[in-house]
Motif scaffolding. Structure first.
Motif, PDB file in Angstrom:
ATOM      1  N   TRP A  24      -0.742   2.872  -1.824  1.00 19.89           N
ATOM      2  CA  TRP A  24      -1.786   1.832  -1.805  1.00 19.89           C
ATOM      3  C   TRP A  24      -1.405   0.666  -2.690  1.00 19.89           C
ATOM      4  CZ3 TRP A  24      -5.378   0.145   1.089  1.00 19.89           C
ATOM      5  CH2 TRP A  24      -6.208   0.992   1.818  1.00 19.89           C
ATOM      6  N   MET A  66       1.430  -0.318  -3.632  1.00 22.98           N
ATOM      7  CA  MET A  66       2.594  -1.069  -3.149  1.00 22.98           C
ATOM      8  C   MET A  66       2.216  -1.952  -1.968  1.00 22.98           C
ATOM      9  SD  MET A  66       4.952  -0.203  -5.140  1.00 22.98           S
ATOM     10  CE  MET A  66       3.748   0.180  -6.390  1.00 22.98           C
ATOM     11  N   GLY A  67       1.005  -1.781  -1.449  1.00 20.06           N
ATOM     12  CA  GLY A  67       0.621  -2.541  -0.272  1.00 20.06           C
ATOM     13  C   GLY A  67       0.838  -1.764   1.019  1.00 20.06           C
ATOM     14  N   ILE A  68       1.208  -0.484   0.895  1.00 21.39           N
ATOM     15  CA  ILE A  68       1.373   0.362   2.080  1.00 21.39           C
ATOM     16  C   ILE A  68       0.028   1.034   2.347  1.00 21.39           C
ATOM     17  CG2 ILE A  68       2.486   2.453   2.970  1.00 21.39           C
ATOM     18  CD1 ILE A  68       4.875   1.689   1.068  1.00 21.39           C
TER      19      ILE A  68
END
Lengths: 272, 299
Positions: free
Chosen positions: B181, B183-185
């Motif tokens: 989350w 990391m932007g994933i």
């Protein structure tokens, strides 16, 4: 970590937390917390356990939503964004407990850190090489699984991974956790370099003296509210003031600048 | 002795379609376990139902399009199971989620029985209708097609995991959901992707296995059981382990009964599988329970 012109804090702060209230179920964790970080500043967020530091950071990152108030980046609200979008906007976080991808290699952790930039003009290899310049040891370990690194190396990887997204603001939660004082000092030195290259830094830290010695300004949280703010130098010069707000918690072993450790006298708690 | 040896060779060749099917099923079970930490008991039904879809569509749009339709249906079915059952139960215990998938198994079988009945049917194959003899048994092109397409798909998916952004995101989310989350994933999306891939693999295996054996709601759904053993041999979290496990399971089923002198008897493969499952659980069981405990505390 593209070098940016270092500016004095301006009228519009780069990152602004404005009067946020946060609840966990019926429990209010934050009450009207406001912070402001000017571009290029290094700011510490201090407080005893349970004061609301990590909740503040989680709210900035979009992991927790504020019931009232908002978080702004460069004047624009980021309160409603997902964590992914917050990273895309340029706010990267090194979370408490590192939260690395322990089963993945160092290189793959860095690729994950680059995730929001993967379609940008920035090339992964260039960014990785820039970040690795700060952490030569990680270059040697690039094929190794993150879980096999030492604690200090893991924390370096955590910082490196956060820097891979080329953030405008780097948020660091408990840099010192579980690490030897020399390693912590080394990590703070790296954060200083990162800051000099133009990244604004927000640090949450249990080592109060080390945090103050390595920041421009500081906020002190107690019971979900900001109870004190000021320049780090001023706060450092008045330990009694800090102790009155942080004294209720057990202080960790403090590290002094020369790397030796000493136990601080347990401060008497006074009413705020 | 020479005869015994040739019996083994023949049995190994006859086992190849099963190895292929187990590989596809075990890979899917592993994808799902890594993404959702759930043992997907509905996997057999997720193989069986698309096989009926392919059977149903073949009459109107031809076998190739029907096959593609079944694959798409399988992917959609995987996503639907994840969205309707597994995701809603994420806050509940892994046991509750597993029971949820068992519910899906029962429901899909019931629906299939309602529409198509319980008489076995001959399913169409996308491979040419040819065969050759090995010993005194016949191997069809469908059998070989099943084996080699499974190997091809296994290589494809291993490459996806290792070399693509999607694969990296899936591994990150499986390794540490919260960090992903940050990391932007989006772990919800990688989990959905895992279920779609698993559903398509199950459909692929189901359609081909039905063509290689028979199309029957219970029989086909139960054909997935050995793949659970295969996934378990691989440790449930390793794709290469799942492929290796499928070979071990397939060869055990094919060869062990010969040594026991029960090769010709009904139920021999099941006995072999039971013995293998027993051995795996004694050796792996401990590690498995540790992994499960850490998985449930991590989420």
């Amino acid at each position: 970590m593209t070098p940016r012109a270092r500016k004095k804090p301006e009228r519009t702060p780069l990152l602004e937390v404005s009067a946020i209230d946060v609840f966990y179920g019926p429990i209010q964790a934050l009450r009207g917390v406001s912070l402001a970080l000017g571009e290029g500043e290094r700011v510490a967020l201090l407080g005893a356990n349970g004061a609301g530091k990590t909740t503040t950071l989680r709210t900035i990152s979009g992991l927790v939503k504020a019931a009232e108030g908002e978080v702004r980046l460069g004047g624009e609200s980021i309160s409603r964004l997902t964590p992914a979008q917050v990273v895309e906007q340029g706010v990267a976080q090194l979370p408490e407990g590192r939260e690395l991808f322990m089963g993945l290699s160092v290189e793959e952790n860095l690729r994950a850190g680059f995730w929001t930039r993967r379609h940008s003009d920035l090339s992964f290899k260039q960014q990785r090489d820039r970040v690795m310049d700060l952490f030569p040891i990680l270059r040697e370990r690039s094929g190794q699984q993150a879980g096999t690194l030492s604690g200090g190396e893991q924390q370096m990887l955590g910082v490196a991974r956060a820097l891979m997204s080329n953030p405008r603001v780097l948020i660091v939660d408990e840099l010192s956790m579980g690490l030897a004082p020399q390693i912590v000092a080394q990590l703070f030195e790296i954060l200083r370099e990162v800051n000099e290259l133009g990244t604004t830094v927000l640090i949450v830290e249990q080592f109060v003296h080390m945090a103050l010695a390595n920041t421009d300004r500081a906020y002190v949280l107690a019971k979900g509210e900001v109870v004190l703010e000021g320049s780090s130098a001023d706060l450092l010069a008045d330990p009694a003031l800090i102790a009155s707000y942080l004294g209720e918690a057990d202080q960790p072993v403090e590290a002094s600048a020369n790397g030796k450790t000493r136990k601080p006298a347990r401060a008497r708690a006074r009413k705020a | 002795m020479g005869e015994f040896f040739s019996d083994i060779v023949v049995n190994v060749i006859l086992t190849t379609p099963l190895i292929g099917a187990y590989t596809m099923f075990a890979l899917g079970i592993t994808f799902i376990y890594r993404a959702s930490k759930v043992l997907n008991l509905a996997h057999g039904a997720m193989a069986m139902f698309p096989a009926y879809i392919a059977y149903q569509l073949t009459g109107s749009i031809g076998v190739v399009l029907a096959f593609v339709g079944a694959l798409l249906f399988g992917g959609a079915l995987g996503l639907a199971v994840e969205r309707t059952v597994v995701r809603r139960l994420r806050q509940a215990s892994p046991t509750a989620q597993t029971v949820g998938t068992a519910g899906v198994l029962g429901m899909l079988i019931a629906v299939a029985v309602r529409f198509w009945g319980t008489s076995p049917r001959r399913a169409p194959s996308i491979f040419p209708d040819g065969k050759f003899s090995v010993g005194n048994s016949l191997v069809t092109y469908t059998d070989l097609g099943l084996f080699f397409s499974a190997l091809g798909l296994a290589v494809l998916f291993l490459a996806i995991f290792k070399y693509t952004d999607l694969g990296l995101a899936m591994r990150c989310a499986a390794d540490n959901r919260r960090a992903a989350w940050l990391m932007g994933i989006d772990p919800d999306r990688t989990t959905a992707a895992a279920w779609i891939f698993a559903g398509m693999l199950a459909a692929f295996g189901g359609v081909l296995l039905a063509a290689s054996t028979i199309l029957h709601p219970y029989v086909l759904a139960l054909q997935v059981l050995p793949a659970f053993v295969a996934a378990l041999i691989g440790g449930l979290e390793s794709e290469t382990g799942a492929v290796g496990g499928s070979f071990i399971v397939g060869l055990t089923i094919g060869i062990v009964p010969l040594f026991g002198g029960i090769g010709e008897e009904v139920g021999a493969p099941q006995v072999a599988l039971g013995l293998l499952a027993f051995v795996v659980m004694s050796v792996r069981g401990r590690r498995f329970s540790v992994a499960e405990a850490s998985a449930s505390t991590a989420l």
